[in-house]
Design a protein around this motif. Structure first.
Motif, PDB file in Angstrom:
ATOM      1  N   ILE A 188       6.488  -6.268  -7.947  1.00  0.00           N
ATOM      2  CA  ILE A 188       6.693  -5.085  -7.113  1.00  0.00           C
ATOM      3  C   ILE A 188       5.859  -5.263  -5.847  1.00  0.00           C
ATOM      4  O   ILE A 188       4.660  -5.532  -5.909  1.00  0.00           O
ATOM      5  CB  ILE A 188       6.261  -3.809  -7.846  1.00  0.00           C
ATOM      6  CG1 ILE A 188       7.123  -3.611  -9.103  1.00  0.00           C
ATOM      7  CG2 ILE A 188       6.397  -2.587  -6.932  1.00  0.00           C
ATOM      8  CD1 ILE A 188       6.697  -2.434  -9.948  1.00  0.00           C
ATOM      9  N   ALA A 189       6.499  -5.119  -4.713  1.00  0.00           N
ATOM     10  CA  ALA A 189       5.803  -5.311  -3.443  1.00  0.00           C
ATOM     11  C   ALA A 189       4.762  -4.223  -3.230  1.00  0.00           C
ATOM     12  O   ALA A 189       4.854  -3.118  -3.792  1.00  0.00           O
ATOM     13  CB  ALA A 189       6.810  -5.323  -2.295  1.00  0.00           C
ATOM     14  N   ASP A 190       3.736  -4.513  -2.430  1.00  0.00           N
ATOM     15  CA  ASP A 190       2.686  -3.532  -2.127  1.00  0.00           C
ATOM     16  C   ASP A 190       3.255  -2.371  -1.307  1.00  0.00           C
ATOM     17  O   ASP A 190       4.178  -2.538  -0.500  1.00  0.00           O
ATOM     18  CB  ASP A 190       1.551  -4.205  -1.349  1.00  0.00           C
ATOM     19  CG  ASP A 190       0.811  -5.236  -2.190  1.00  0.00           C
ATOM     20  OD1 ASP A 190       0.929  -5.163  -3.435  1.00  0.00           O
ATOM     21  OD2 ASP A 190       0.155  -6.126  -1.603  1.00  0.00           O
ATOM     22  N   ASN A 191       2.667  -1.187  -1.542  1.00  0.00           N
ATOM     23  CA  ASN A 191       2.974   0.007  -0.745  1.00  0.00           C
ATOM     24  C   ASN A 191       4.455   0.431  -0.789  1.00  0.00           C
ATOM     25  O   ASN A 191       5.025   0.852   0.208  1.00  0.00           O
ATOM     26  CB  ASN A 191       2.551  -0.194   0.726  1.00  0.00           C
ATOM     27  CG  ASN A 191       1.070  -0.476   0.867  1.00  0.00           C
ATOM     28  OD1 ASN A 191       0.237   0.141   0.187  1.00  0.00           O
ATOM     29  ND2 ASN A 191       0.727  -1.408   1.747  1.00  0.00           N
ATOM     30  N   VAL A 192       5.075   0.265  -1.954  1.00  0.00           N
ATOM     31  CA  VAL A 192       6.482   0.679  -2.072  1.00  0.00           C
ATOM     32  C   VAL A 192       6.684   1.754  -3.139  1.00  0.00           C
ATOM     33  O   VAL A 192       7.696   2.450  -3.141  1.00  0.00           O
ATOM     34  CB  VAL A 192       7.390  -0.532  -2.382  1.00  0.00           C
ATOM     35  CG1 VAL A 192       7.361  -1.532  -1.251  1.00  0.00           C
ATOM     36  CG2 VAL A 192       7.020  -1.169  -3.709  1.00  0.00           C
ATOM     37  N   VAL A 193       5.725   1.927  -4.082  1.00  0.00           N
ATOM     38  CA  VAL A 193       5.880   2.928  -5.137  1.00  0.00           C
ATOM     39  C   VAL A 193       5.475   4.285  -4.566  1.00  0.00           C
ATOM     40  O   VAL A 193       4.297   4.535  -4.287  1.00  0.00           O
ATOM     41  CB  VAL A 193       5.011   2.579  -6.363  1.00  0.00           C
ATOM     42  CG1 VAL A 193       5.150   3.675  -7.435  1.00  0.00           C
ATOM     43  CG2 VAL A 193       5.415   1.233  -6.937  1.00  0.00           C
ATOM     44  N   ASP A 194       6.444   5.155  -4.365  1.00  0.00           N
ATOM     45  CA  ASP A 194       6.170   6.475  -3.820  1.00  0.00           C
ATOM     46  C   ASP A 194       6.449   7.545  -4.866  1.00  0.00           C
ATOM     47  O   ASP A 194       6.733   7.254  -6.033  1.00  0.00           O
ATOM     48  CB  ASP A 194       6.983   6.724  -2.550  1.00  0.00           C
ATOM     49  CG  ASP A 194       8.480   6.529  -2.781  1.00  0.00           C
ATOM     50  OD1 ASP A 194       8.898   6.517  -3.963  1.00  0.00           O
ATOM     51  OD2 ASP A 194       9.228   6.377  -1.790  1.00  0.00           O
ATOM     52  N   GLU A 195       6.358   8.809  -4.450  1.00  0.00           N
ATOM     53  CA  GLU A 195       6.537   9.926  -5.367  1.00  0.00           C
ATOM     54  C   GLU A 195       7.892   9.888  -6.060  1.00  0.00           C
ATOM     55  O   GLU A 195       8.019  10.188  -7.255  1.00  0.00           O
ATOM     56  CB  GLU A 195       6.386  11.233  -4.584  1.00  0.00           C
ATOM     57  CG  GLU A 195       6.495  12.482  -5.413  1.00  0.00           C
ATOM     58  CD  GLU A 195       6.366  13.715  -4.542  1.00  0.00           C
ATOM     59  OE1 GLU A 195       7.308  14.529  -4.551  1.00  0.00           O
ATOM     60  OE2 GLU A 195       5.355  13.842  -3.830  1.00  0.00           O
ATOM     61  N   ALA A 196       8.949   9.455  -5.321  1.00  0.00           N
ATOM     62  CA  ALA A 196      10.293   9.421  -5.903  1.00  0.00           C
ATOM     63  C   ALA A 196      10.413   8.365  -6.997  1.00  0.00           C
ATOM     64  O   ALA A 196      11.267   8.478  -7.875  1.00  0.00           O
ATOM     65  CB  ALA A 196      11.322   9.147  -4.804  1.00  0.00           C
ATOM     66  N   ASN A 197       9.547   7.324  -6.979  1.00  0.00           N
ATOM     67  CA  ASN A 197       9.612   6.275  -7.987  1.00  0.00           C
ATOM     68  C   ASN A 197       8.904   6.663  -9.276  1.00  0.00           C
ATOM     69  O   ASN A 197       9.069   5.991 -10.301  1.00  0.00           O
ATOM     70  CB  ASN A 197       8.974   4.989  -7.458  1.00  0.00           C
ATOM     71  CG  ASN A 197       9.722   4.409  -6.264  1.00  0.00           C
ATOM     72  OD1 ASN A 197       9.140   4.111  -5.237  1.00  0.00           O
ATOM     73  ND2 ASN A 197      11.042   4.264  -6.406  1.00  0.00           N
ATOM     74  N   LEU A 198       8.107   7.726  -9.259  1.00  0.00           N
ATOM     75  CA  LEU A 198       7.324   8.114 -10.427  1.00  0.00           C
ATOM     76  C   LEU A 198       8.124   9.007 -11.357  1.00  0.00           C
ATOM     77  O   LEU A 198       8.930   9.836 -10.924  1.00  0.00           O
ATOM     78  CB  LEU A 198       6.058   8.861  -9.979  1.00  0.00           C
ATOM     79  CG  LEU A 198       5.065   8.050  -9.137  1.00  0.00           C
ATOM     80  CD1 LEU A 198       3.909   8.967  -8.682  1.00  0.00           C
ATOM     81  CD2 LEU A 198       4.524   6.852  -9.912  1.00  0.00           C
ATOM     82  N   LYS A 199       7.855   8.867 -12.655  1.00  0.00           N
ATOM     83  CA  LYS A 199       8.477   9.730 -13.654  1.00  0.00           C
ATOM     84  C   LYS A 199       7.421  10.750 -14.080  1.00  0.00           C
ATOM     85  O   LYS A 199       6.510  10.443 -14.858  1.00  0.00           O
ATOM     86  CB  LYS A 199       8.945   8.906 -14.856  1.00  0.00           C
ATOM     87  CG  LYS A 199       9.758   9.713 -15.854  1.00  0.00           C
ATOM     88  CD  LYS A 199      10.308   8.802 -16.938  1.00  0.00           C
ATOM     89  CE  LYS A 199      11.193   9.580 -17.908  1.00  0.00           C
ATOM     90  NZ  LYS A 199      11.742   8.693 -18.960  1.00  0.00           N
ATOM     91  N   VAL A 200       7.501  11.997 -13.545  1.00  0.00           N
ATOM     92  CA  VAL A 200       6.497  13.045 -13.743  1.00  0.00           C
ATOM     93  C   VAL A 200       7.173  14.249 -14.380  1.00  0.00           C
ATOM     94  O   VAL A 200       8.352  14.525 -14.151  1.00  0.00           O
ATOM     95  CB  VAL A 200       5.832  13.434 -12.405  1.00  0.00           C
ATOM     96  CG1 VAL A 200       4.688  14.401 -12.636  1.00  0.00           C
ATOM     97  CG2 VAL A 200       5.318  12.188 -11.694  1.00  0.00           C
ATOM     98  N   SER A 201       6.417  15.008 -15.168  1.00  0.00           N
ATOM     99  CA  SER A 201       6.994  16.127 -15.923  1.00  0.00           C
ATOM    100  C   SER A 201       7.297  17.346 -15.065  1.00  0.00           C
ATOM    101  O   SER A 201       8.058  18.219 -15.473  1.00  0.00           O
ATOM    102  CB  SER A 201       6.044  16.536 -17.057  1.00  0.00           C
ATOM    103  OG  SER A 201       4.808  17.007 -16.509  1.00  0.00           O
ATOM    104  N   ASN A 202       6.664  17.464 -13.868  1.00  0.00           N
ATOM    105  CA  ASN A 202       6.908  18.644 -13.044  1.00  0.00           C
ATOM    106  C   ASN A 202       6.987  18.244 -11.579  1.00  0.00           C
ATOM    107  O   ASN A 202       6.754  17.085 -11.216  1.00  0.00           O
ATOM    108  CB  ASN A 202       5.804  19.687 -13.253  1.00  0.00           C
ATOM    109  CG  ASN A 202       4.424  19.143 -12.909  1.00  0.00           C
ATOM    110  OD1 ASN A 202       4.255  17.938 -12.746  1.00  0.00           O
ATOM    111  ND2 ASN A 202       3.429  20.022 -12.812  1.00  0.00           N
TER     112      ASN A 202
END
Length: 279
Positions: A188-202
């Motif tokens: 996974i490239a640096d600085n690419v995982v943002d809020e939309a990529n996360l699996k969060v309960s709320n």
């Protein structure tokens, strides 16, 4: 010379042509050879044609019938019963009636030349479109247009198996680019995982922090951040009800403004050496 009846004479089966016969020439008895009789008679109606053969020219007066076919006096026309004359001798110098159409050869040559000189094709429409390069239209090939047994389960299986075998034999992978890079081992490239990529309960709220919650979807939850032991607001507020189990960190003390309610089934754990004060 003695007189003998004709019936008493000896019969001659074949004639050579030099034999002499008695003829009546205008009331006068004369003799003539068989050859003279054959070649001297010009009226075809007086010849014994059945089973015989004629040579030379035949002169006829009016329309005559020979072997079931009508022949005109000039010898130029036969009736429509032509099926029986295929083996007969052709008519010399026939005369045609009516109009005989002969194609204009020069027109044919011009047409051929014009067609040969063409450098364009007609534009086709329908299932196949185009002029020089033809294209099968989308959704035009139906079941009816596919030849019987052209596509069979065996042929499909062979094609698929061939593709699988070719893919299985591969020893290298394509090199990926973008947010995930690499070939065999992907990174996974640096600085690419943002809020939309996360699996969060709320859903997130500004100022909240991401906290670990093992029982929630994705094991992550957005929660309000604690301000620690100081506040610039002059007052420190907290809920007056403890609704979930709470354990004071070992080595720490806790203070809460009372009255405080601890819900049924909920406990507050104070470790040994720590103090909890309700003021």
């Amino acid at each position: 010379m003695s007189t003998t009846k004709v019936s008493a004479l000896a019969a001659k089966g074949t004639l050579g042509g030099s034999e002499e016969i008695l003829i009546n020439d205008g009331g006068t008895s004369k003799k003539a050879t068989i050859t003279a009789v054959r070649t001297g008679v010009t009226d075809a109606t007086k010849l014994p044609l059945a089973g015989g053969q004629m040579t030379g020219n035949i002169t006829m007066s009016g329309s005559q019938t020979v072997d079931g076919r009508d022949i005109s006096a000039d010898g130029a026309q036969l009736d429509t019963n032509t099926s029986a004359i295929a083996t007969k001798a052709p008519i010399a110098n026939p005369t045609f009636t009516g109009t005989v159409a002969i194609p204009n050869i020069s027109n044919l040559e011009s047409a051929v030349t014009a067609n040969t000189a063409k450098v364009t094709n007609a534009t086709h429409t329908g299932d196949v479109t185009g002029a020089t390069a033809l294209t099968i239209a989308a959704d035009a090939v139906t079941t009816a247009k596919i030849a019987d047994d052209a596509v069979t389960a065996a042929k499909l299986a062979n094609s698929i198996n061939s593709e699988i075998a070719a893919n299985t034999a591969k020893v290298t992978n394509a090199t990926h680019s973008g947010e995930v890079t690499g070939a065999t081992a992907l990174t996974i490239a640096d600085n690419v995982v943002d809020e939309a990529n996360l699996k969060v309960s709320n859903s997130p709220t500004n100022g909240y922090v991401l906290t670990a919650q093992s029982g929630n979807t994705g094991g992550l939850t957005w929660a309000e951040i604690s301000s620690g032991n100081t506040t610039s607001n002059g007052l420190w507020e907290h809920a007056n009800t403890i609704s979930s189990n709470y354990s004071i960190t070992s080595g720490n003390n806790a203070i809460t403004a009372g009255p405080i309610t601890i819900n049924s089934g909920v406990s507050v754990t104070v470790p040994t050496g720590s103090t909890c004060v309700v003021a």
